[in-house]
Design a protein around this motif. Structure first.
Motif, mmCIF file in Angstrom:
data_model
loop_
_atom_site.group_PDB
_atom_site.id
_atom_site.type_symbol
_atom_site.label_atom_id
_atom_site.label_comp_id
_atom_site.label_asym_id
_atom_site.label_seq_id
_atom_site.Cartn_x
_atom_site.Cartn_y
_atom_site.Cartn_z
ATOM 1 N N LEU A 64 0.816 -1.212 0.000
ATOM 2 C CA LEU A 64 0.000 0.000 0.000
ATOM 3 C C LEU A 64 0.850 1.261 0.000
ATOM 4 O O LEU A 64 0.468 2.276 -0.583
ATOM 5 C CB LEU A 64 -0.932 -0.005 1.214
ATOM 6 N N ARG A 65 1.986 1.201 0.656
ATOM 7 C CA ARG A 65 2.837 2.391 0.696
ATOM 8 C C ARG A 65 3.334 2.748 -0.695
ATOM 9 O O ARG A 65 3.312 3.909 -1.104
ATOM 10 C CB ARG A 65 4.024 2.152 1.630
ATOM 11 N N SER A 105 0.220 4.029 -2.837
ATOM 12 C CA SER A 105 -0.191 5.405 -2.559
ATOM 13 C C SER A 105 0.844 6.400 -3.055
ATOM 14 O O SER A 105 0.500 7.463 -3.587
ATOM 15 C CB SER A 105 -0.425 5.579 -1.058
ATOM 16 N N ASP A 142 -6.964 2.937 0.699
ATOM 17 C CA ASP A 142 -5.891 3.753 1.265
ATOM 18 C C ASP A 142 -6.335 5.210 1.287
ATOM 19 O O ASP A 142 -6.804 5.751 0.272
ATOM 20 C CB ASP A 142 -4.616 3.596 0.431
ATOM 21 N N CYS A 185 -4.548 7.589 -1.239
ATOM 22 C CA CYS A 185 -5.018 7.435 -2.621
ATOM 23 C C CYS A 185 -6.361 8.135 -2.811
ATOM 24 O O CYS A 185 -6.589 8.812 -3.828
ATOM 25 C CB CYS A 185 -5.139 5.957 -2.972
#
Length: 746
Positions: free
Chosen positions: A621-622, A625, A673, A676
């Motif tokens: 996810l890091r 995003s 997220d 995002c």
């Protein structure tokens, strides 16, 4: 006869003499009487011209005869020299034969063959050419007697006996004769007199080939060197020195002792059998190869060779001493001091490092063997431990969005930017985009796409592709698809650590970490070459990190994986940035009829089919995003903020492009997220602002739609979109005042 008679005769003779004296004393009277004599008849006297012609003819004939005499004398000398050369050739006095032929050739240069029959010169030179050929052939036969090279081995003798007369030749003397006479400059040159003076082309070619063979085989010793080299590298050959002159070859599978004896026999053959000149010639090219092979043999078998009770160490010491003697005998042509082998034989730390090198090499060979087949690429699904594990990507350095940034690791820097053209042909994209009625007659490349419900409907093919991609949710965030690489990596690491324990870690602690890092680097390099999907390799490395107990030992692998992932992400960013910049340049030059093919046919397919699927499959996810924020903010918004102004037409173009961009990147994973979601919301607001009136923007500001924007960002957008009027200044002042009051209240 009486005395009186004698006296009478003497008196008469005196009278006659006196009369003759009187007559001869009067020359004029004699001439007159002769001319008056009727019986005297004079011959015809030739003229002066006829006399002169006869004299010239006589002189010419005399000159011709004199020249013929000179030629005959020279030919007599040539004849003697020919007989001398033939005799020398028969007696195997080859050096004398060579100089006799040289003298003959010199004589022939001063002889005038014009006064001789036409075929005489041709026959004489043909005969000399044959003698040249016989001399070269005889030299080759004699050199064959010194060297014998075949499958059974190599034999060299210092002297040989030739012919029925059993003439003995010394090798050093005869080799020096060849070098001095035929190869005076240290190489074979076809321009020497022995070749250039030949008349017949066939004979000249044969002699040239013969002399070239003599030089390569017996002066440069290329055949000997090639034979020694093949014996040196052959694994199934045993060598033994016989009678100090023969290197005998036996074909068989050799043990370590026999291999060591093979090296010893070869060195002793060069040291004892061949001459010093030949040693220099052979070792100048083959010396380093012999030394390297001996060192390589020792390093590969050091454990056995230096085991307790082994006698091979003494053999290696003697072999090293022989190599030193061989080097000394060359007087600097080949230098070998033996220090490296001495250190290996006497330094335990060197031995331990050799064992470590051998361990490292065995694991690298194992990796290569696995990659020879494709069985490692078969995938299976596993679930990672539920507890939080260190993420490889947490160590990824901050992304450098500069187009000129360099890839430190030089992995995958190639960025393929799709080519776009102003005149784009219609393709499948046309079925997904509606066009207004007034632009139907324009080329497709200049049509303005309408972001209708077709672009975001459930039946849209792109949206279907997005839906097929696995979402990054909590329920499956720990599920991974792996290949056989994690098992391979863990196996080689375990084997390496076990081998280090057997050697003794305290003995190799100075180089242990370096060798382990080298092993991991080799593993990663081969994986990068073989893996098609880079995110799959990341998942494999990620699993290794979770399973290996000591992550400090595999920090190099974590670091390499981080750079590997970051390189691919950066390359995708560069491609997207280049395409967006290309579309923006087209907007600025053709705002009324822009080429939408850049976005529709290049940018959007790249985002949907390449970039976002890869980032989503990475399951981080890091990274996701950060990538979304880069595409929306750095590539799109930041580029627009650098414009001096945005025209009304370009505002419409940019609004449509934002709608296309948001629709094509609408994936469920982006909704999980917060960063995002905020990036998408902010870009959507910018799309509304681009075509809104100033009063509408103020209404949006009052409604709180700009909560994600800073004051400077709002001000800059208004300046870009609207001319400097009193209304614009009032709006800007109002925005600054309200924001300042809000900050004071907070």
């Amino acid at each position: 006869m009486t005395q009186s008679s004698i006296l009478r005769l003497d008196g008469e003779l005196r009278d006659i003499a006196e009369k003759l004296d009187r007559i001869l004393s009067d020359q004029d009277s004699i001439s007159a009487n002769i001319e008056c004599d009727p019986k005297l008849q004079f011959l015809d006297v030739p003229s002066a011209n006829e006399t002169s012609t006869d004299i010239q003819a006589l002189r010419a004939q005399e000159t011709l005869l004199s020249d013929q005499l000179v030629v005959c004398r020279e030919l007599s000398v040539v004849s003697d020299l020919l007989e001398e050369a033939k005799m020398n050739l028969q007696l195997c006095e080859l050096e004398n034969c060579f100089y006799s032929l040289q003298n003959i050739r010199r004589k022939l240069t001063v002889i005038d063959f014009k006064i001789l029959p036409m075929r005489f010169e041709q026959d004489l030179k043909l005969h000399l050419d044959e003698m040249h050929a016989h001399l070269v052939s005889r030299c080759d036969d004699i050199m064959h007697g010194f060297w014998k090279i075949d499958d059974c081995g190599i034999t060299f003798v210092e002297s040989t006996i030739v012919g029925t007369d059993r003439v003995e030749f010394n090798y050093s003397y005869f080799r020096q004769f060849l070098k001095t006479c035929f190869f005076p400059n240290g190489s074979f040159e076809p321009t020497i007199w022995f070749v250039s003076s030949l008349s017949m082309s066939d004979t000249k070619e044969a002699i040239t080939t013969g002399l070239s063979t003599l030089f390569t085989q017996y002066i440069e010793l290329e055949v000997v060197q090639e034979k020694l080299k093949s014996l040196l590298f052959s694994e199934n050959v045993f060598l033994e020195l016989k009678s100090e002159s023969t290197l005998e070859v036996t074909t068989k599978k050799c043990s370590l002792d026999e291999i060591l004896c093979k090296y010893t026999a070869l060195v002793l053959f060069l040291l004892r059998a061949v001459t010093s000149d030949d040693q220099n010639t052979i070792l100048s090219r083959l010396g380093n190869t012999i030394a390297v092979e001996v060192l390589k043999f020792f390093k590969q078998n050091s454990t056995v060779l230096l085991s307790p009770g082994s006698k091979q160490k003494e053999q290696l010491i003697r072999l090293n001493d022989d190599l030193k003697l061989l080097s000394d005998s060359t007087k600097g042509v080949w230098v070998y001091n033996g220090t490296e082998l001495d250190a290996l034989l006497n330094d335990d730390s060197v031995i331990n490092n050799l064992k470590l090198d051998k361990l490292l090499q065995s694991q690298i060979v194992k990796i290569r063997e696995v990659f020879r087949t494709s069985s490692w690429s078969k995938t299976f699904v596993i679930k990672l431990p539920t507890q939080e594990t260190p993420s490889v990507n947490n160590d990824v350095p901050a992304s450098n969005t500069d187009d000129n940034s360099e890839d430190e690791w030089d992995w995958g820097n190639e960025v393929d930017i799709p080519d776009t053209h102003d005149d784009e042909e219609k393709d499948g994209w046309g079925d997904e985009i509606d066009f207004s009625e007034d632009t139907k007659q324009e080329p497709i490349g200049t049509r303005k796409p309408d972001v209708s419900h077709k672009m975001v409907s459930e039946n849209d093919e792109w949206q279907t592709n997005w839906d097929e991609t696995e979402p990054i949710g909590k329920e499956d965030s720990n599920v991974r698809k792996l290949t056989g690489l994690p098992a391979l990596c863990l196996e080689i690491l375990e084997n390496f650590e076990t081998g280090c324990d057997e050697i003794g870690r305290e003995k190799i602690q100075m180089t242990l970490d370096y060798k382990r890092n080298l092993l991991l680097t080799s593993f990663m390099a081969m994986c990068v070459c073989k893996c098609k999907d880079w995110w799959q390799l990341h998942h494999d490395i990620e699993y290794v990190v979770t399973k290996f107990p000591d992550q400090r030992k595999i920090f190099r692998l974590i670091e390499l994986d981080s750079h590997f992932v970051q390189t691919h992400v950066d390359n995708m960013k560069k491609t997207i940035l280049a395409l967006i910049q290309q579309q923006f340049r087209n907007f600025q030059t053709n705002e009324k009829t822009p080429n939408w093919g850049i976005t529709v046919e290049s940018l959007l397919p790249y985002l949907e089919n390449v970039a976002f699927p890869a980032i989503i499959k990475l399951k981080d996810l890091r990274v996701l995003s950060s990538f979304v924020e880069y595409v929306y903010a750095d590539c799109f918004v930041a580029q627009l903020m650098s414009w001096r102004m945005i025209s009304e037409k370009n505002s419409e173009n940019l609004e449509e492009m934002i709608k296309l961009l948001l629709a094509s990147t609408n994936h469920p994973a982006l909704q999980t997220d917060e960063r995002c979601k905020q990036s998408r919301e902010k870009l959507a607001v910018i799309g509304d602002v681009l075509t809104a009136h100033l009063t509408d923007i103020m209404d949006m500001f009052s409604s709180g739609d700009f909560y994600l924007f800073s004051t400077d960002e709002i001000v800059q957008w208004i300046i870009l979109l609207f001319a400097d009027t009193g209304l614009r200044r009032e709006c800007l002042d109002e925005i600054r005042t309200i924001r300042q009051e809000q900050q004071e209240d907070e």
